[in-house]
Each structure stands twice: as C-alpha cells, then as structure tokens.
Design a protein around this motif. Structure first.
Motif, mmCIF file in Angstrom:
data_model
loop_
_atom_site.group_PDB
_atom_site.id
_atom_site.type_symbol
_atom_site.label_atom_id
_atom_site.label_comp_id
_atom_site.label_asym_id
_atom_site.label_seq_id
_atom_site.Cartn_x
_atom_site.Cartn_y
_atom_site.Cartn_z
ATOM 1 N N ASN A 1 89.974 -25.041 79.209
ATOM 2 C CA ASN A 1 90.176 -24.068 80.282
ATOM 3 C C ASN A 1 89.508 -22.778 79.826
ATOM 4 O O ASN A 1 88.903 -22.733 78.739
ATOM 5 C CB ASN A 1 91.671 -23.880 80.612
ATOM 6 C CG ASN A 1 92.486 -23.440 79.406
ATOM 7 O OD1 ASN A 1 92.046 -22.614 78.610
ATOM 8 N ND2 ASN A 1 93.696 -23.992 79.264
ATOM 9 N N ALA A 2 89.592 -21.733 80.628
ATOM 10 C CA ALA A 2 88.902 -20.488 80.280
ATOM 11 C C ALA A 2 89.374 -19.941 78.943
ATOM 12 O O ALA A 2 88.573 -19.496 78.115
ATOM 13 C CB ALA A 2 89.119 -19.453 81.393
ATOM 14 N N SER A 3 90.682 -19.983 78.701
ATOM 15 C CA SER A 3 91.243 -19.439 77.458
ATOM 16 C C SER A 3 90.781 -20.240 76.247
ATOM 17 O O SER A 3 90.353 -19.669 75.224
ATOM 18 C CB SER A 3 92.775 -19.443 77.538
ATOM 19 O OG SER A 3 93.347 -19.028 76.314
ATOM 20 N N ILE A 4 90.851 -21.569 76.337
ATOM 21 C CA ILE A 4 90.433 -22.414 75.208
ATOM 22 C C ILE A 4 88.949 -22.222 74.924
ATOM 23 O O ILE A 4 88.541 -22.067 73.761
ATOM 24 C CB ILE A 4 90.746 -23.899 75.509
ATOM 25 C CG1 ILE A 4 92.257 -24.126 75.523
ATOM 26 C CG2 ILE A 4 90.069 -24.803 74.483
ATOM 27 C CD1 ILE A 4 92.667 -25.531 75.988
ATOM 28 N N PHE A 5 88.118 -22.215 75.966
ATOM 29 C CA PHE A 5 86.677 -22.064 75.779
ATOM 30 C C PHE A 5 86.347 -20.712 75.164
ATOM 31 O O PHE A 5 85.512 -20.607 74.257
ATOM 32 C CB PHE A 5 85.978 -22.244 77.129
ATOM 33 C CG PHE A 5 84.482 -22.407 77.055
ATOM 34 C CD1 PHE A 5 83.876 -23.083 76.015
ATOM 35 C CD2 PHE A 5 83.672 -21.892 78.062
ATOM 36 C CE1 PHE A 5 82.494 -23.251 75.968
ATOM 37 C CE2 PHE A 5 82.303 -22.048 78.028
ATOM 38 C CZ PHE A 5 81.704 -22.722 76.976
ATOM 39 N N SER A 6 87.009 -19.668 75.636
ATOM 40 C CA SER A 6 86.785 -18.334 75.093
ATOM 41 C C SER A 6 87.134 -18.274 73.607
ATOM 42 O O SER A 6 86.389 -17.706 72.790
ATOM 43 C CB SER A 6 87.616 -17.306 75.870
ATOM 44 O OG SER A 6 87.458 -16.016 75.318
ATOM 45 N N LYS A 7 88.263 -18.888 73.243
ATOM 46 C CA LYS A 7 88.657 -18.901 71.829
ATOM 47 C C LYS A 7 87.666 -19.700 70.994
ATOM 48 O O LYS A 7 87.330 -19.310 69.872
ATOM 49 C CB LYS A 7 90.064 -19.491 71.689
ATOM 50 C CG LYS A 7 91.165 -18.566 72.198
ATOM 51 C CD LYS A 7 92.532 -19.222 72.103
ATOM 52 C CE LYS A 7 93.617 -18.304 72.643
ATOM 53 N NZ LYS A 7 94.939 -18.974 72.660
ATOM 54 N N ARG A 8 87.205 -20.825 71.526
ATOM 55 C CA ARG A 8 86.236 -21.654 70.805
ATOM 56 C C ARG A 8 84.944 -20.892 70.523
ATOM 57 O O ARG A 8 84.270 -21.148 69.536
ATOM 58 C CB ARG A 8 85.923 -22.901 71.628
ATOM 59 C CG ARG A 8 87.053 -23.907 71.669
ATOM 60 C CD ARG A 8 87.115 -24.638 70.354
ATOM 61 N NE ARG A 8 88.366 -25.337 70.164
ATOM 62 C CZ ARG A 8 88.444 -26.548 69.630
ATOM 63 N NH1 ARG A 8 87.345 -27.172 69.266
ATOM 64 N NH2 ARG A 8 89.607 -27.103 69.428
ATOM 65 N N LEU A 9 84.607 -19.981 71.412
ATOM 66 C CA LEU A 9 83.370 -19.217 71.273
ATOM 67 C C LEU A 9 83.616 -17.832 70.698
ATOM 68 O O LEU A 9 82.809 -16.919 70.884
ATOM 69 C CB LEU A 9 82.669 -19.091 72.638
ATOM 70 C CG LEU A 9 82.237 -20.388 73.317
ATOM 71 C CD1 LEU A 9 81.379 -20.097 74.538
ATOM 72 C CD2 LEU A 9 81.483 -21.290 72.354
ATOM 73 N N GLY A 10 84.725 -17.668 69.989
ATOM 74 C CA GLY A 10 85.091 -16.349 69.470
ATOM 75 C C GLY A 10 83.995 -15.687 68.665
ATOM 76 O O GLY A 10 83.650 -14.520 68.890
ATOM 77 N N ALA A 11 83.411 -16.413 67.715
ATOM 78 C CA ALA A 11 82.355 -15.833 66.870
ATOM 79 C C ALA A 11 81.131 -15.488 67.700
ATOM 80 O O ALA A 11 80.497 -14.441 67.506
ATOM 81 C CB ALA A 11 81.987 -16.799 65.751
#
Length: 252
Positions: free
Chosen positions: A16-26
């Motif tokens: 979801n948006a939250s998971i994807f955003s966290k995955r792309l944190g760096a």
C-alpha cells in the motif's frame, strides 16, 4: 525557485502507499527538495481469499510487502492492489475502479511523471498510455477531455503489461511516453519474459538491469541514477551499472 518535480508513486500488489513509501525510505531521502514523491493507495483491499493461500509472511515478503497483514485493523498494513487477476493472469478485475480513482487524483493536481513497482509499474505504464489516448476509455474523460496532460516520463520497476481487453484497447500497438524499465535479473515474481510484453509496447524506452530480485534497487549508485533520471528523464545519464547500459531508444 523552480517547482519540484512531482512524481505519482504506485505501489505493488499486496503493498500500500505506506509500505511502499517505507520500502523506498533511502531513495526518498536521497531525492532532496527538488523531487516530491506522492504515494497513493490502490483502491482494492485484498482479503485472504484473494491471495490463494499466499498470505503467509514468506509470500508477502517475496512481494516486497512483509508488513502486510490481512487481519489487522491498521490501515498502514492493509494489503492492496490495482486489480485482482485469475490464476492464468489473463483478466484484471477492478481495473476500471483504479482508473477512475487515478482520474480523480490527476484532476486535482499536476504530476510530471509516474513511478510504479510490479503491479504498480503495470498500472503506471497503462496510465501513461491512457493519457496519450484518453478517448480509448471514455469514463476516464472529464467533460470530454483528459483529466491531465500526458506524463513527461514513466518509471516501471519489475513491470509487465496489464492483462485483459481494456488494457489492450488502451495500449493499442504502442505508447510513446519516455519510460525507464528497471528489471532484476533474479526476479522470480515478474520474470523477464513477462516484462518483455511491456517493453515491446514502449516506443521511447530505456532499460536498466540490476543483479537482484523483486524490489526497487536502492544502493547508492541506483539512488543517484534515479534522482538524476527523475530530474532530467531525457538527459544523457550514465547507467548505475555501466556494463549494462542500454541507451534510450525510440522505435519508429
């Protein structure tokens, strides 16, 4: 001061948006103030029955969604999708709903481009093609016109062609939005043959490969490359892995 490059970010199946955003944190942190990434949720909530018994932690992890939980009430862990498919992967249930959601989002704001991962990459390329040919799906129109100009670029990581007749109608024989295709040589979720279906439709394409699997590469060389690409998608930008470089092409 120039406005930042605004990029619509579309997550993969079971994310979801939250998971994807966290995955792309760096990657997000490396963008600086010049690039704004806007993460949105796919409209389809996945239930255990939708996952064909694949709702185990290991299965979610393979999809880049280890945080997902079909039984939690926390919306940040709810697995989502842009459509549901059949075992043969020939139809896309709910694709129309996703297109209308994206129409409303595009009507409210302006985006320079779109960036998707896995099913989100398939959705990103389809959306880019639809903005080129908005009348190919009349419900997408607002007062008879496209809700948004064509994108300046599309990034499709572990992408493939969305299945079904609606996708075929929208793509036609090809689409021309400049598209960066990023594939993992060891991706066992979206294999090279499946990605080729989208590559073959892409008139103005650049292909880059990494040695990993089903994820958005985020090592320092890739972060720099993606930042430079999003800033100037038509520029001559060195490959993150020079031995792999396939420069942009534009098919006749």
């Amino acid at each position: 001061m120039a406005a930042p490059t605004k990029v619509l970010m579309l997550h993969g199946h079971s994310q979801n948006a939250s998971i994807f955003s966290k995955r792309l944190g760096a990657l997000r942190k490396s963008m600086g103030k010049g690039i704004e990434m806007v993460f949105i949720d796919g409209p389809i909530v996945l239930l255990p029955v939708d996952l064909n018994g694949a709702s185990s932690a290991a299965s979610f992890a393979a999809l880049g969604a280890s945080e997902a939980n079909t039984t939690s009430s926390d919306p940040s862990t709810t697995p989502r999708a842009w459509w549901k498919t059949n075992p043969e992967k020939t139809i896309a249930h709910g694709l129309e709903e996703s297109i209308l959601l994206l129409r409303d989002i595009l009507q409210r704001d302006r985006y320079d481009g779109v960036f998707g991962f896995s099913q989100g990459a398939a959705m990103a390329a389809l959306l880019a093609a639809l903005l080129e040919r908005p009348h190919s799906y009349p419900p997408f129109l607002v007062d008879g016109e496209a809700p948004h100009p064509p994108f300046k670029f599309c990034v499709a990581v572990s992408g493939f062609k969305a299945p079904g007749s609606l996708s075929a109608d929208i793509f036609g024989t090809s689409y021309s939005t400049p598209t960066l295709h990023v594939l993992g040589r060891n991706d066992v979720i979206v294999i090279e043959e499946r990605s080729k279906g989208l590559l073959d439709l892409s008139q103005s394409k650049r292909l880059e490969e990494h040695d990993g699997g089903h994820f958005v590469p985020s090592k320092a060389n890739w972060r720099e490359f993606l930042r430079n690409y999003l800033t100037n998608p038509l520029g001559v930008i060195p490959s993150p892995e020079p031995k792999n470089i396939i420069q942009p092409t534009s098919d006749d």
